[in-house]
Design an enzyme around this catalytic site. Structure first.
Site, short mmCIF file in Angstrom:
data_model
loop_
_atom_site.label_atom_id
_atom_site.label_comp_id
_atom_site.label_asym_id
_atom_site.label_seq_id
_atom_site.Cartn_x
_atom_site.Cartn_y
_atom_site.Cartn_z
N GLY A 204 -23.38 -15.94 80.16
CA GLY A 204 -23.99 -15.16 81.23
C GLY A 204 -22.98 -14.28 81.95
CG LEU A 230 -28.08 -14.70 77.95
CD1 LEU A 230 -28.03 -13.21 77.67
CD2 LEU A 230 -28.29 -14.96 79.45
CG ASP A 231 -24.39 -14.62 76.33
OD1 ASP A 231 -24.42 -13.49 75.81
OD2 ASP A 231 -24.22 -14.80 77.55
N GLY A 232 -26.58 -16.90 72.55
CA GLY A 232 -26.72 -18.08 71.70
C GLY A 232 -26.83 -17.78 70.22
#
EC number: 3.5.1.10
Length: 287
Positions: A204, A230-232
């Site tokens: 994040g 998200l960011d995964g």
């Protein structure tokens, strides 16, 4: 000198593991008079998945390119395999998306200019005008598309139209500080992002601030494919650099930017070289 060499074909394969897969896949190439110049394999014994990258010279290969796809698809069906076929003389087209930070953009453009990144870069998209002079300097089309919560759907449709118009194969988010919606990713999924954190640590926003407050001894960067999480998404490359109690938050950011440049450029290079194979939200990188 490399430009005088005959083109090569590269096939990436993942399938359930079984005996004889290396012989079966290399046998397909040998049976059609192919000469393998690079071969790499990996078996995930926990998940029972076999993954391979095979590259061979097209000089003297007996199958035409469309015939390779047709013939190999029959073998892939027998192996329950997912696969990709690429040719070295097919040059990918990249779009770079940015916001206000220029360090990753400039690094990619310099490496491209020097011939390190084998691709065409016809398009830069940004939600700010700040980096437009860089696009002009490198003679790349620049499109300013401001975006917020109220207009995201319309703006993403505009972005997709540009990707179609410029025939883009890969989007590189070089510090593009916006989240791509699931609707966008459903229509264009081949996207690489650089995250200024050694994921999964500090995902994040404001990771350097949180890292500084936590008193970490390393900072890093992660390049990954973008997914709805998200960011995964599957990680392509990561790197870290040591920091100490003497470093301020500004020092962490400065050091982190150096790592971001290297990690993003390497991830893009690996992708362009067809050395990354995804499976189960992981990657095997045949580096």
């Amino acid at each position: 000198m490399s430009s005088t060499l005959p083109p090569t074909a590269t096939i990436l394969v993942s399938c359930p593991d079984r005996r004889g897969l290396v012989a079966t896949l290399s046998g397909f190439i040998h049976a059609n008079n192919g000469n393998i110049i690079h071969a790499d394999h990996h078996t995930d014994r926990v998940q029972g998945v076999f993954l391979t990258r095979l590259e061979w010279s097209m000089d003297g290969f007996e199958l035409e390119r469309k015939a390779i796809e047709y013939e190999f698809s029959k073998l892939a069906s027998e192996l329950e395999a997912s696969w990709q076929l690429h040719f070295s003389d097919s040059i990918p087209r990249l779009a770079i998306w940015v916001s206000k930070q220029e360090h990753c953009l400039l690094d990619l453009l310099w490496r491209h200019q020097s011939g390190e990144l084998r691709a065409t870069i016809p398009l830069i998209i940004s939600n700010h005008r700040k980096l437009e002079p860089i696009a002009k300097q490198f003679e790349i089309d620049f499109h300013y598309i401001p975006i917020d919560k109220t207009n995201r759907g319309d703006r993403e449709r505009q972005q997709l139209e540009l990707l179609h118009k410029y025939d883009i194969d890969l989007v590189v988010l070089a510090k593009y500080m916006q989240i791509l919606s699931p609707a966008f990713l459903a229509k264009f999924s081949r996207v690489i992002n650089i995250h200024h954190s050694f994921l999964p640590a500090f995902p994040g926003a404001h990771p350097y601030r949180r890292a500084y407050q936590r008193g970490v001894k390393i900072v890093g960067a992660t390049a990954h494919y973008v997914t709805e999480e998200l960011d995964g998404g599957p990680i392509i490359d990561q790197e870290v650099i040591r920091v100490s109690h003497r470093d301020s938050e500004i020092d962490l950011i400065r050091k982190g930017k150096d790592v971001e440049r290297i990690v993003l450029s390497k991830a893009v290079w690996l992708h362009l070289q067809n050395r990354v194979l995804e499976y189960n939200n992981r990657t095997v990188v045949f580096d």
